[in-house]
Design a protein around this motif. Structure first.
Motif, PDB file in Angstrom:
ATOM      1  N   LEU A  53      48.294  26.510  27.380  1.00  0.00           N
ATOM      2  CA  LEU A  53      47.924  27.715  28.101  1.00  0.00           C
ATOM      3  C   LEU A  53      46.674  27.447  28.939  1.00  0.00           C
ATOM      4  N   PRO A  54      46.699  27.832  30.215  1.00  0.00           N
ATOM      5  CA  PRO A  54      45.525  27.597  31.043  1.00  0.00           C
ATOM      6  C   PRO A  54      44.376  28.515  30.643  1.00  0.00           C
ATOM      7  N   VAL A  55      43.177  28.072  30.909  1.00  0.00           N
ATOM      8  CA  VAL A  55      41.999  28.868  30.641  1.00  0.00           C
ATOM      9  C   VAL A  55      41.859  29.872  31.785  1.00  0.00           C
ATOM     10  N   HIS A  56      41.888  31.160  31.442  1.00  0.00           N
ATOM     11  CA  HIS A  56      41.823  32.199  32.473  1.00  0.00           C
ATOM     12  C   HIS A  56      40.381  32.617  32.709  1.00  0.00           C
TER      13      HIS A  56
ATOM     14  N   ASN B 233      52.810  34.141  29.777  1.00  0.00           N
ATOM     15  CA  ASN B 233      53.399  32.834  29.487  1.00  0.00           C
ATOM     16  C   ASN B 233      54.229  32.837  28.208  1.00  0.00           C
ATOM     17  N   GLN B 234      54.187  33.932  27.458  1.00  0.00           N
ATOM     18  CA  GLN B 234      54.898  33.999  26.193  1.00  0.00           C
ATOM     19  C   GLN B 234      56.299  34.581  26.329  1.00  0.00           C
ATOM     20  N   ARG B 235      56.642  35.154  27.477  1.00  0.00           N
ATOM     21  CA  ARG B 235      57.957  35.784  27.648  1.00  0.00           C
ATOM     22  C   ARG B 235      59.051  34.723  27.721  1.00  0.00           C
ATOM     23  N   GLU B 236      60.265  35.123  27.431  1.00  0.00           N
ATOM     24  CA  GLU B 236      61.398  34.202  27.471  1.00  0.00           C
ATOM     25  C   GLU B 236      61.773  33.936  28.925  1.00  0.00           C
ATOM     26  N   LYS B 237      61.950  32.666  29.253  1.00  0.00           N
ATOM     27  CA  LYS B 237      62.265  32.266  30.626  1.00  0.00           C
ATOM     28  C   LYS B 237      63.728  32.529  30.936  1.00  0.00           C
ATOM     29  N   GLN B 238      64.003  32.875  32.198  1.00  0.00           N
ATOM     30  CA  GLN B 238      65.374  33.078  32.649  1.00  0.00           C
ATOM     31  C   GLN B 238      65.938  31.756  33.175  1.00  0.00           C
ATOM     32  N   ALA B 239      67.230  31.736  33.425  1.00  0.00           N
ATOM     33  CA  ALA B 239      67.922  30.480  33.762  1.00  0.00           C
ATOM     34  C   ALA B 239      67.395  29.829  35.032  1.00  0.00           C
ATOM     35  N   LEU B 240      67.065  30.606  36.056  1.00  0.00           N
ATOM     36  CA  LEU B 240      66.644  30.026  37.336  1.00  0.00           C
ATOM     37  C   LEU B 240      65.161  29.656  37.365  1.00  0.00           C
ATOM     38  N   GLU B 241      64.438  29.849  36.278  1.00  0.00           N
ATOM     39  CA  GLU B 241      63.024  29.483  36.248  1.00  0.00           C
ATOM     40  C   GLU B 241      62.812  28.001  35.953  1.00  0.00           C
TER      41      GLU B 241
ATOM     42  N   PHE C 139      57.031  28.969  39.499  1.00  0.00           N
ATOM     43  CA  PHE C 139      55.723  29.625  39.514  1.00  0.00           C
ATOM     44  C   PHE C 139      55.841  31.122  39.286  1.00  0.00           C
ATOM     45  N   HIS C 140      56.536  31.517  38.207  1.00  0.00           N
ATOM     46  CA  HIS C 140      56.661  32.917  37.809  1.00  0.00           C
ATOM     47  C   HIS C 140      57.180  33.779  38.954  1.00  0.00           C
ATOM     48  N   GLY C 141      58.171  33.274  39.699  1.00  0.00           N
ATOM     49  CA  GLY C 141      58.743  34.024  40.813  1.00  0.00           C
ATOM     50  C   GLY C 141      59.512  35.237  40.332  1.00  0.00           C
ATOM     51  N   LYS C 142      59.389  36.333  41.074  1.00  0.00           N
ATOM     52  CA  LYS C 142      60.054  37.576  40.727  1.00  0.00           C
ATOM     53  C   LYS C 142      60.722  38.114  41.984  1.00  0.00           C
ATOM     54  N   VAL C 143      61.993  38.523  41.881  1.00  0.00           N
ATOM     55  CA  VAL C 143      62.716  39.072  43.016  1.00  0.00           C
ATOM     56  C   VAL C 143      62.242  40.502  43.227  1.00  0.00           C
ATOM     57  N   ILE C 144      61.735  40.776  44.432  1.00  0.00           N
ATOM     58  CA  ILE C 144      61.241  42.131  44.710  1.00  0.00           C
ATOM     59  C   ILE C 144      62.178  42.901  45.636  1.00  0.00           C
ATOM     60  N   ALA C 145      63.095  42.208  46.334  1.00  0.00           N
ATOM     61  CA  ALA C 145      64.058  42.888  47.189  1.00  0.00           C
ATOM     62  C   ALA C 145      65.271  41.999  47.405  1.00  0.00           C
TER      63      ALA C 145
END
Length: 181
Positions: free
Chosen positions: A74-77, A86-94, A136-142
């Protein structure tokens, strides 16, 4: 009496030039040998080999893959930075970089659109708004008929992240067909 042929006469003239006096060349070679000395410099002294014992046996071998704990720490914030989960379950395209993904089309209707995404291993995935992709924690917004908008959080090297928006365009079917031919 027969006359000697002309080629025999020329051959005798050429051979007579081979028996000239070489005393001046012999004298020059003797002078050079007398005035020059062949000095070969001595060899440098041989350094004694010093054996150094291997003292890093408790460290990881550079020839083996690092353990997941070594590079997924875990990076130092820092205060004031965007905090990522960083603890959430990753999806297939990550597990794929965004530049290794291709948008192949859309499904659905005006209220709900899904994008068809092809990964670099030729697997197809259906995604919609709030799905995750990229390294890099990409999220679809549209999701639009010809592109999807993605928000990524790129690390800046100092413990913080920078938010970056990007688009993944629909591939033109005619251009894709010409690429494979």
């Amino acid at each position: 009496m027969k006359r000697a042929p002309l080629p025999l006469f020329i051959a005798l003239m050429i051979l007579s030039g081979c028996f000239d006096d070489t005393a001046d060349i012999q004298q020059f070679m003797a002078d050079v040998k007398a005035n020059s000395s062949a000095r070969i410099p001595p060899l440098p002294p041989v350094k004694a080999f010093e054996h150094l014992p291997y003292t890093s046996s408790e460290l990881r071998s550079p020839f083996s893959l690092p353990s997941p704990e070594a590079y997924n720490q875990l990076p130092v914030h820092q205060p004031g930075c965007i905090q990522l989960d960083n603890q959430r379950e990753k999806q297939a395209l990550e597990q794929y970089a965004v530049d290794n993904l291709k948008m192949r089309g859309t499904l659905g209707h005006a209220d709900q659109l899904w994008a068809l995404i092809e990964a670099s291993d030729q697997s197809m995935h259906r995604i919609t708004i709030n799905d995750r992709l990229g390294l890099f924690h990409g999220k679809v917004i549209a999701v639009k008929p010809d592109y999807i908008e993605i928000t990524e959080f790129i690390p800046d090297g100092s413990g913080c992240t920078v938010q970056r928006n990007s688009k993944l365009q629909l591939l033109d079917a005619s251009a894709d067909a010409t690429e494979t031919n």
